[in-house]
Design a protein around this motif. Structure first.
Motif, PDB file in Angstrom:
ATOM      1  N   VAL A 384      -1.921 -27.102 100.181  1.00  0.00           N
ATOM      2  CA  VAL A 384      -2.070 -25.646 100.866  1.00  0.00           C
ATOM      3  C   VAL A 384      -0.726 -24.683 100.444  1.00  0.00           C
ATOM      4  CG1 VAL A 384      -2.243 -24.588 103.146  1.00  0.00           C
ATOM      5  CG2 VAL A 384      -3.294 -26.850 102.764  1.00  0.00           C
ATOM      6  N   ALA A 385      -1.011 -23.535 100.067  1.00  0.00           N
ATOM      7  CA  ALA A 385       0.185 -22.455 100.036  1.00  0.00           C
ATOM      8  C   ALA A 385       0.057 -21.851 101.175  1.00  0.00           C
ATOM      9  CB  ALA A 385      -0.266 -21.630  98.707  1.00  0.00           C
ATOM     10  N   ILE A 404      -2.934 -25.467  93.773  1.00  0.00           N
ATOM     11  CA  ILE A 404      -3.112 -25.212  94.990  1.00  0.00           C
ATOM     12  C   ILE A 404      -4.652 -24.975  95.191  1.00  0.00           C
ATOM     13  CG2 ILE A 404      -2.916 -23.159  96.650  1.00  0.00           C
ATOM     14  CD1 ILE A 404      -0.570 -24.715  96.034  1.00  0.00           C
ATOM     15  N   ASP A 405      -5.261 -25.798  96.331  1.00  0.00           N
ATOM     16  CA  ASP A 405      -6.465 -25.347  96.892  1.00  0.00           C
ATOM     17  C   ASP A 405      -6.766 -24.408  97.620  1.00  0.00           C
ATOM     18  OD1 ASP A 405      -7.267 -28.034  95.471  1.00  0.00           O
ATOM     19  OD2 ASP A 405      -6.113 -29.087  96.854  1.00  0.00           O
ATOM     20  N   ALA A 479     -12.205 -15.351  99.135  1.00  0.00           N
ATOM     21  CA  ALA A 479     -11.533 -15.317  97.812  1.00  0.00           C
ATOM     22  C   ALA A 479     -10.445 -14.135  97.832  1.00  0.00           C
ATOM     23  CB  ALA A 479     -12.550 -14.959  96.663  1.00  0.00           C
ATOM     24  N   THR A 480      -9.260 -14.650  97.455  1.00  0.00           N
ATOM     25  CA  THR A 480      -8.081 -13.803  97.640  1.00  0.00           C
ATOM     26  C   THR A 480      -7.551 -13.506  96.235  1.00  0.00           C
ATOM     27  OG1 THR A 480      -7.642 -14.474  99.651  1.00  0.00           O
ATOM     28  CG2 THR A 480      -5.840 -13.376  98.840  1.00  0.00           C
ATOM     29  N   PRO A 481      -7.611 -12.397  95.612  1.00  0.00           N
ATOM     30  CA  PRO A 481      -7.152 -12.160  94.084  1.00  0.00           C
ATOM     31  C   PRO A 481      -5.683 -12.287  93.930  1.00  0.00           C
ATOM     32  CG  PRO A 481      -7.719 -10.014  95.098  1.00  0.00           C
ATOM     33  CD  PRO A 481      -8.341 -10.991  96.038  1.00  0.00           C
ATOM     34  N   PHE A 507      -1.885 -18.794  93.310  1.00  0.00           N
ATOM     35  CA  PHE A 507      -1.466 -18.549  94.691  1.00  0.00           C
ATOM     36  C   PHE A 507      -2.099 -18.976  95.746  1.00  0.00           C
ATOM     37  CE2 PHE A 507       1.578 -14.394  93.606  1.00  0.00           C
ATOM     38  CZ  PHE A 507       2.360 -15.244  92.804  1.00  0.00           C
ATOM     39  N   TYR A 508      -3.635 -18.756  95.705  1.00  0.00           N
ATOM     40  CA  TYR A 508      -4.384 -18.833  96.878  1.00  0.00           C
ATOM     41  C   TYR A 508      -5.522 -19.801  96.776  1.00  0.00           C
ATOM     42  CZ  TYR A 508      -2.079 -14.451  97.528  1.00  0.00           C
ATOM     43  OH  TYR A 508      -1.268 -13.335  97.574  1.00  0.00           O
TER      44      TYR A 508
END
Length: 521
Positions: A384-385, A404-405, A479-481, A507-508
């Motif tokens: 987790v980030a 990162i998952d 979904a986070t770009p 990142f995400y």
């Protein structure tokens, strides 16, 4: 080293207005003396054992793990060899083939590795038993009565008194999820950490005593209250527990999953070290005591990265891998924090300046595909980030494509990400021992958000095995770009590079977790 700071996973202290300073101030780039972490040089096989000579020569015991074939207890031959090498068996986890041993012989690991039936063996620490204790650096401050009164005034109808300060709940739609479900009391999340104060009024209604234990020595201690932190110990585990399952009871704050149970599995020494034998005990205990999800906001001391070409470090990786996999096979979803150093965990190399953090650190360059942060980088573990109040990667959060998952709120400085009113702190509110509340930040705070969402999924799908819970966690994430360019402090320089697509990136991961989907899909 003297006065090590508590090692609870990468909790970050950021001074902000009414923010409470965390007890674990691990700032990116901080020196070992300031963080309790250590740096390294390339370590040749057996070098750690050499370093232990002075500690063991005077008869001071050190701790080891000896790994044999899983499913069987130590053979008579192995037992005899352990005794002959000067070792005493503390306990044996036969189901995974991990034996915890104490020995004053500095050559114990090298000797026992030559014994038939031993697959790997290594020392778990550099500090003599027991580890030196110390107080925290910068004890968290509780919310003042004035701050609590202001929060109560700002609370909307149906909110707990401090919920208006929790910007992190709407960030993952937990507030909307609570209108549908608070989670099932048949689901338990175990906080493998520094201990949990189950007497806290926000935790007592949801505490699972039967699933709680003290594993610090590597052997379960089931004495009543053994899972609680002492006044001298870190409040980290109690804070994490509140983020997960603080009851929606009109008292204080609200957890992400306020209807599930939370247990405390204490694995940190008073000095704040999370040693392998304790972590192994924690996972095995969770596997055998009805736990559905574990939260792991730490890394296993003393090595930030454990390199498998070193026989001692390889043994630690083997032992924790066996334990975490065993837990998953028994139905447990394991969630872990990615770390606070702004490292790219998918890079070709990383300079580790902090290992071993209970010995003499110096810089070493490691390949993170061969040297592992455990349990964070282990197979099957949800990594987790952290994100801040604006929903972008926290300034400190580690990252890495394929590592990162998912991402979740972990807080950040208000200089970088300021929450919308009435919340005033960019950090994460949590419970503190003694019936108090306060703020912390770090991937330590992001991980429990994900553990709680996993618990909500398990509540919605009670018969789902870990693989399905994880699949739903990833599929339901928003979904986070990539944030590109990522210049968090606005100085014109890129602070981290995000690789990947909108649907999966460094990142995400698969995106920001979604608590509403967890209870409706």
């Amino acid at each position: 080293m003297t006065g090590p700071h508590p090692r609870c996973r990468r909790t970050l202290a950021i001074p902000l207005g009414m923010a409470v300073a965390t007890a674990m101030a691990f700032l990116p780039g901080a020196t070992a003396s300031a963080t309790g972490l250590s740096g390294t040089v390339a370590v040749s096989p057996g070098a750690v054992g050499d370093a232990l000579t002075s500690a063991a020569a005077d008869g001071t015991a050190l701790s080891y793990v000896v790994n044999v074939r899983a499913g069987h207890g130590p053979s008579a031959q192995v037992k005899k060899a352990i005794g002959k090498a000067g070792g005493t068996i503390v306990t044996s986890y036969d189901q995974i083939g991990v034996i915890v041993v104490h020995s004053s012989n500095p050559d114990f690991a090298r000797t026992i590795r030559k014994v038939r039936g031993v697959e790997s063996a290594g020392n778990t620490r550099n500090a003599p038993l027991p580890a030196q204790s110390t107080t925290d650096e910068g004890t968290p401050k509780a919310l003042s009565s004035a701050q609590m009164a202001a929060a109560r005034t700002a609370a909307a109808a149906g909110q707990d008194p401090l919920e208006s300060l929790q910007w992190d709940l709407p960030a993952i739609k937990a507030d909307k999820a609570h209108e549908k479900s608070l989670g099932s009391s048949k689901v338990t999340v175990a906080v493998i950490d520094t201990g949990v104060d189950d007497t806290h009024p926000d935790l007592a209604p949801n505490f699972d005593r039967a699933a709680s234990v003290n594993c610090v020595t590597g052997k379960p201690d089931t004495a009543d209250g053994a899972w609680r932190p002492s006044a001298e110990e870190s409040p980290h585990g109690t804070h994490v527990a509140g983020e997960i399952a603080a009851a929606k009871n009109g008292v204080g704050m609200t957890g992400v999953a306020p209807g599930v149970k939370v247990a405390g599995i204490k694995v940190a020494t008073t000095a704040g070290y999370f040693y392998t034998e304790a972590v192994v005990c924690g996972f095995v205990w969770a596997a055998t005591h009805g736990v559905d999800v574990t939260n792991n906001s730490y890394y296993t001391d003393p090595w930030y990265f454990n390199c498998t070409d070193d026989p001692d470090q390889k043994a630690l990786v083997d032992a924790v891998t066996r334990a975490s996999r065993y837990a998953e096979k028994r139905g447990v979803v394991n969630v872990a924090a990615a770390g606070n150093e702004n490292y790219d965990l998918a890079a070709d190399e990383i300079t580790d300046p902090v290992s071993p953090n209970d010995g003499t650190p110096s810089d070493r360059v490691v390949d993170p595909s061969e040297c592992f942060d455990i349990p964070t980088q282990l197979p099957g573990v949800v990594t987790v980030a952290a994100t801040g109040a604006k929903g972008i990667k926290s300034s400190f959060s580690n990252h890495g494509l394929g590592v990162i998952d998912v991402a979740a709120p972990g807080g950040d400085s208000t200089a970088y990400q300021t929450p919308a009113p009435p919340a005033t702190s960019g950090l994460i509110l949590g419970t503190l021992p003694g019936g108090k509340w306060g703020y912390m930040a770090g991937t330590s705070m992001a991980s429990p958000h994900v553990a709680a969402v996993a618990a909500l999924i398990k509540s919605t799908h009670p018969y789902a095995p870990p693989a399905l819970v994880k699949a739903l966690l990833y599929a339901e994430a928003d979904a986070t770009p990539c944030t590109d360019p990522y210049d968090i402090n606005g100085d014109g320089k890129v602070d981290a590079v995000c690789e990947g697509s909108k649907n999966r990136n460094g990142f995400y991961g698969w995106g920001t977790v979604d608590a509403l989907d967890a209870v409706t899909k």
